[in-house]
Design a protein around this motif. Structure first.
Motif, short mmCIF file in Angstrom:
data_model
loop_
_atom_site.label_atom_id
_atom_site.label_comp_id
_atom_site.label_asym_id
_atom_site.label_seq_id
_atom_site.Cartn_x
_atom_site.Cartn_y
_atom_site.Cartn_z
N GLU A 161 -1.21 17.95 19.18
CA GLU A 161 -0.51 16.85 19.66
C GLU A 161 0.80 17.27 20.91
O GLU A 161 0.82 17.07 21.00
CB GLU A 161 0.08 15.86 18.47
CG GLU A 161 0.46 14.65 19.19
CD GLU A 161 0.73 13.50 18.04
OE1 GLU A 161 0.48 12.93 18.29
OE2 GLU A 161 0.54 13.99 17.43
N ARG A 162 1.41 18.50 19.97
CA ARG A 162 2.65 18.48 20.58
C ARG A 162 2.26 19.03 22.07
O ARG A 162 2.94 19.23 22.68
CB ARG A 162 3.91 19.46 19.64
CG ARG A 162 4.35 18.89 18.92
CD ARG A 162 5.32 20.09 17.79
NE ARG A 162 5.04 21.07 17.51
CZ ARG A 162 4.09 20.66 15.94
NH1 ARG A 162 4.68 19.64 15.39
NH2 ARG A 162 3.41 21.79 15.54
N LEU A 163 1.59 20.24 22.48
CA LEU A 163 0.88 20.81 23.36
C LEU A 163 0.38 19.87 24.28
O LEU A 163 0.89 20.31 24.83
CB LEU A 163 0.28 21.81 22.51
CG LEU A 163 -0.78 22.17 23.55
CD1 LEU A 163 0.26 22.91 24.99
CD2 LEU A 163 -1.90 23.43 23.91
N SER A 164 -0.38 19.04 23.72
CA SER A 164 -0.51 17.89 24.89
C SER A 164 0.68 17.25 25.50
O SER A 164 1.01 16.17 26.41
CB SER A 164 -1.43 17.03 23.50
OG SER A 164 -3.05 17.73 23.62
N LEU A 165 1.14 16.40 24.52
CA LEU A 165 2.80 16.06 25.04
C LEU A 165 3.18 16.34 25.77
O LEU A 165 3.87 16.20 27.23
CB LEU A 165 3.10 15.43 24.04
CG LEU A 165 2.50 13.78 22.77
CD1 LEU A 165 3.07 14.08 21.67
CD2 LEU A 165 2.62 13.07 23.38
N TRP A 166 3.43 18.10 25.77
CA TRP A 166 4.43 18.86 27.04
C TRP A 166 3.16 19.07 27.80
O TRP A 166 3.52 18.98 28.94
CB TRP A 166 4.34 19.84 25.83
CG TRP A 166 5.42 21.18 26.90
CD1 TRP A 166 5.99 21.25 27.37
CD2 TRP A 166 4.85 21.83 27.85
NE1 TRP A 166 6.51 21.37 27.74
CE2 TRP A 166 5.59 22.61 28.57
CE3 TRP A 166 3.43 22.23 28.04
CZ2 TRP A 166 5.29 23.60 29.77
CZ3 TRP A 166 3.17 23.71 28.91
CH2 TRP A 166 4.00 23.76 29.68
N ALA A 167 2.55 19.11 27.79
CA ALA A 167 1.28 19.32 29.60
C ALA A 167 1.28 17.95 30.14
O ALA A 167 1.09 18.09 30.86
CB ALA A 167 -0.26 19.72 29.10
N ALA A 168 1.34 16.91 29.44
CA ALA A 168 1.29 15.46 30.23
C ALA A 168 3.07 14.60 29.90
O ALA A 168 3.19 14.05 30.53
CB ALA A 168 0.53 14.59 28.93
N ARG A 169 3.47 15.58 29.89
CA ARG A 169 5.59 15.16 29.82
C ARG A 169 5.48 13.66 29.38
O ARG A 169 6.39 13.09 29.36
CB ARG A 169 5.49 14.42 31.30
CG ARG A 169 6.07 16.47 31.57
CD ARG A 169 5.96 15.80 33.49
NE ARG A 169 7.46 14.80 33.70
CZ ARG A 169 7.60 14.15 34.89
NH1 ARG A 169 7.03 14.59 35.52
NH2 ARG A 169 9.03 13.73 34.95
N GLY A 170 5.11 13.43 28.09
CA GLY A 170 4.69 12.59 27.10
C GLY A 170 4.24 11.29 27.16
O GLY A 170 3.96 10.39 26.56
N LEU A 171 3.02 11.46 28.32
CA LEU A 171 2.74 10.12 28.55
C LEU A 171 1.21 9.83 28.03
O LEU A 171 0.96 10.94 28.02
CB LEU A 171 2.59 10.08 29.67
CG LEU A 171 1.52 8.90 30.95
CD1 LEU A 171 2.73 7.59 30.75
CD2 LEU A 171 0.63 9.65 31.85
#
Length: 224
Positions: A134-144
């Motif tokens: 989840e942290r990796l995904s949120l970082w990739a999406a800039r929190g979107l």
């Protein structure tokens, strides 16, 4: 600190009066549950009412995404970390080049899978850890995060039996893998009912579509 998974994306531009200029809706669930069908039905419904609708998917929503999709799902065997990083790379490009610009101009973005799939499939299914992915995904999406996530829930054996053609790498991962991912989806939805709409995917497609439209109606009040 990991952002609240239930929060409305703070960096989605806001229209005058405080409402979001665009609406971001994701469809999640196991293979064969009918996500593509529901995305198409909702897209046609909204377009007929004058909304700009962007229909996309992960992976594969951009030309680069199509190349990554082929590598991830149909290429050589990948270790779990490589798989997770490729999904994150696709997501970063997808959000930056397609999703965010569409939201900024006021479109409704409908995506067949988003970061919750990575958390369920790579975090729980592959055993990498839901929080890490989840942290990796949120970082990739800039929190979107989506404003609404529709979970089409179905016994994995039933969903997989609906599929035609040769299974991809994830579809052929085994019954235990698919049970874990289903449980992960349901657990995430239970923790954040404001964002998630959980539907029994064994219902007729039109009945499901009506329930999705009812959930979105308050967010679309005043639209054409």
């Amino acid at each position: 600190m990991t952002p609240d998974p239930g929060a409305v994306p703070a960096d989605v531009p806001r229209a005058q009066g405080g409402g979001p200029t665009g609406l971001f809706v994701s469809f999640e669930g196991g293979d064969g549950v009918g996500k593509s069908t529901q995305v198409a039905l909702l897209g046609h419904h909204l377009a007929a009412r004058g909304r700009e609708v962007v229909v996309t998917r992960e992976p594969g929503g951009t030309p680069l995404g199509l190349e990554l999709r082929q590598a991830i799902l149909h290429g050589e065997d990948l270790d779990p970390r490589t798989e997770a990083l490729l999904y994150a790379a696709d997501r970063a490009h997808h959000v930056a080049s397609l999703v965010r610009p569409a939201l900024e101009r006021g479109a409704v973005v409908l995506t067949d899978r988003y970061l919750d799939s990575s958390v369920a499939y790579q975090g729980t299914g592959r055993g990498l850890g839901a929080d890490e992915v989840e942290r990796l995904s949120l970082w990739a999406a800039r929190g979107l995060l989506p404003h609404v996530t529709v979970l089409l829930d179905l016994d994995p054996a039933v969903g997989l039996a609906r599929l035609t053609g040769d299974p991809d790498r994830l579809e052929s991962a085994g019954a235990d893998f698919h049970r874990r991912t289903r449980d992960a989806f349901l657990a995430r939805a239970a923790q954040d009912p404001d964002r998630w709409l959980v539907l029994d995917a064994s219902q007729p497609a039109e009945d499901l579509a009506a329930q999705v439209r009812a959930r979105l109606a308050p967010l679309l009040e005043g639209d054409a």
